[in-house]
Enzyme design. Structure first.
Site, PDB file in Angstrom:
ATOM      1  N   SER A   1      21.321  68.258  -9.545  1.00  0.00           N
ATOM      2  CA  SER A   1      22.044  69.204 -10.276  1.00  0.00           C
ATOM      3  C   SER A   1      21.065  69.512 -11.462  1.00  0.00           C
ATOM      4  O   SER A   1      19.993  70.385 -11.113  1.00  0.00           O
ATOM      5  CB  SER A   1      23.110  67.918 -10.964  1.00  0.00           C
ATOM      6  OG  SER A   1      23.982  68.601 -11.587  1.00  0.00           O
TER       7      SER A   1
ATOM      8  N   ASP B   1      31.386  71.247  -3.303  1.00  0.00           N
ATOM      9  CA  ASP B   1      30.860  70.504  -4.527  1.00  0.00           C
ATOM     10  C   ASP B   1      31.742  71.227  -5.540  1.00  0.00           C
ATOM     11  O   ASP B   1      31.809  72.578  -5.766  1.00  0.00           O
ATOM     12  CB  ASP B   1      29.348  71.315  -4.772  1.00  0.00           C
ATOM     13  CG  ASP B   1      28.847  70.942  -5.755  1.00  0.00           C
ATOM     14  OD1 ASP B   1      29.549  70.592  -7.094  1.00  0.00           O
ATOM     15  OD2 ASP B   1      27.567  70.220  -5.664  1.00  0.00           O
TER      16      ASP B   1
ATOM     17  N   HIS C   1      29.751  66.897  -5.172  1.00  0.00           N
ATOM     18  CA  HIS C   1      28.712  67.118  -5.830  1.00  0.00           C
ATOM     19  C   HIS C   1      27.790  65.827  -5.896  1.00  0.00           C
ATOM     20  O   HIS C   1      26.494  65.757  -5.639  1.00  0.00           O
ATOM     21  CB  HIS C   1      28.890  67.422  -7.435  1.00  0.00           C
ATOM     22  CG  HIS C   1      27.712  67.740  -8.163  1.00  0.00           C
ATOM     23  ND1 HIS C   1      26.841  68.662  -7.823  1.00  0.00           N
ATOM     24  CD2 HIS C   1      27.276  67.015  -9.183  1.00  0.00           C
ATOM     25  CE1 HIS C   1      26.093  68.860  -8.824  1.00  0.00           C
ATOM     26  NE2 HIS C   1      26.096  67.922  -9.723  1.00  0.00           N
TER      27      HIS C   1
END
Length: 275
Positions: free
Chosen positions: A97, A226, A255
């Site tokens: 991320s 996601d 995610h």
């Protein structure tokens, strides 16, 4: 297993943990978590002949809640300071991320002399926010709501955010309450100002030129469900910007796939490290 800190040029203390022996793998965590989010990968790789190092980003976890440099350049410079302090070489850099952006900016800003490979997992590059040049991106209002959540009842905001982060709102989800609770715990350890300012860093930073500078073997891993960093505006663009990059897309994965698909992610990560 050791835990320690380094001190950067502006006096910020960066906490890190350093486990195992062998080829070095570093981990950069997502927002607004800390190094503990990587424990499932670190324990596995340390048991398979690797030295694994993860740090808490400034303002997160056990690192100093600094008032300044809460941006991608600051994060990349902190990572460079850690590499230099520990004299790390031939490193495989792994980022999830926001941490994926940190890896890209490190290479774009500091080069790849110390880097052997890179792995971007659910990563934010090339750029998240919608603009004239990025019409597929998420509207700025999405990130304004995140900032409002952090500045307001952040405890409840993080509890709510954990649900789509791990895909617990999907039919048939097997996400445990413990998994949701750990997300809240890690998030609450971040400084409010730091988490707030990091939203701009992960959403508005354009990593396009950084990605083009990545000149080491690169693996992109992303869940196709996601809900935090949509795959079409991130991984599927990044794979075309990084020379020779290859991608693994996980059907139905959220995610937080490093947790929900820990065993599969670990298996694929180990295969890439040994390749």
């Amino acid at each position: 297993m050791t835990n320690s800190t380094i001190t950067t040029q502006d006096g910020t203390q960066i906490y890190y943990k350093d486990w195992g022996e062998g080829p070095v793998v570093t981990f950069s965590h997502g927002w607004p978590l800390n190094a503990d989010a990587w424990d499932g990968q670190m324990h596995f790789l340390a048991s398979n002949g690797f030295r694994v190092i993860a740090h808490d980003r400034r303002g997160h976890g056990r690192s100093t809640q600094s008032s300044s440099n809460n941006d991608m350049n600051g994060y990349a410079d902190d990572l460079a300071a850690l590499f230099e302090a520990l004299d790390l070489k031939k490193v495989t850099m792994v980022g999830h991320s926001t941490g994926g952006g940190e890896v890209a900016r490190y290479i774009g800003r500091h080069g790849s002399a110390r880097v052997a490979k890179a792995v971007l997992i659910g990563a934010v590059p090339p750029v998240m926010v919608k603009s004239v040049t990025n019409p597929e991106g998420l509207p700025l209002e999405v990130f304004d709501k995140i900032r409002a959540g952090v500045a307001g009842d952040r405890s409840q905001f993080y509890k709510d955010l954990a649900v789509p982060f791990y895909g617990a709102n999907r039919p048939g989800s097997k996400v445990s309450q413990g998994m949701l609770d750990q997300f809240w715990l890690w998030s609450m350890q971040s400084g409010q100002k730091n988490a707030y300012e990091c939203v701009k860093a992960f959403s508005e930073t354009d990593f396009t030129e950084d990605l083009k500078k990545i000149n080491v073997p690169t693996l992109i891993m992303h869940g196709d469900d996601d809900q935090i960093v949509p795959i079409n505006d991130s991984a599927k663009k990044s794979v075309h910007l990084i020379r020779g990059a290859r991608a693994i897309y996980y059907p139905g994965a959220p995610h937080g796939l490093t947790t929900t698909l820990q065993d599969q992610v670990n298996k694929d990560l180990l295969a890439f490290l040994r390749s």
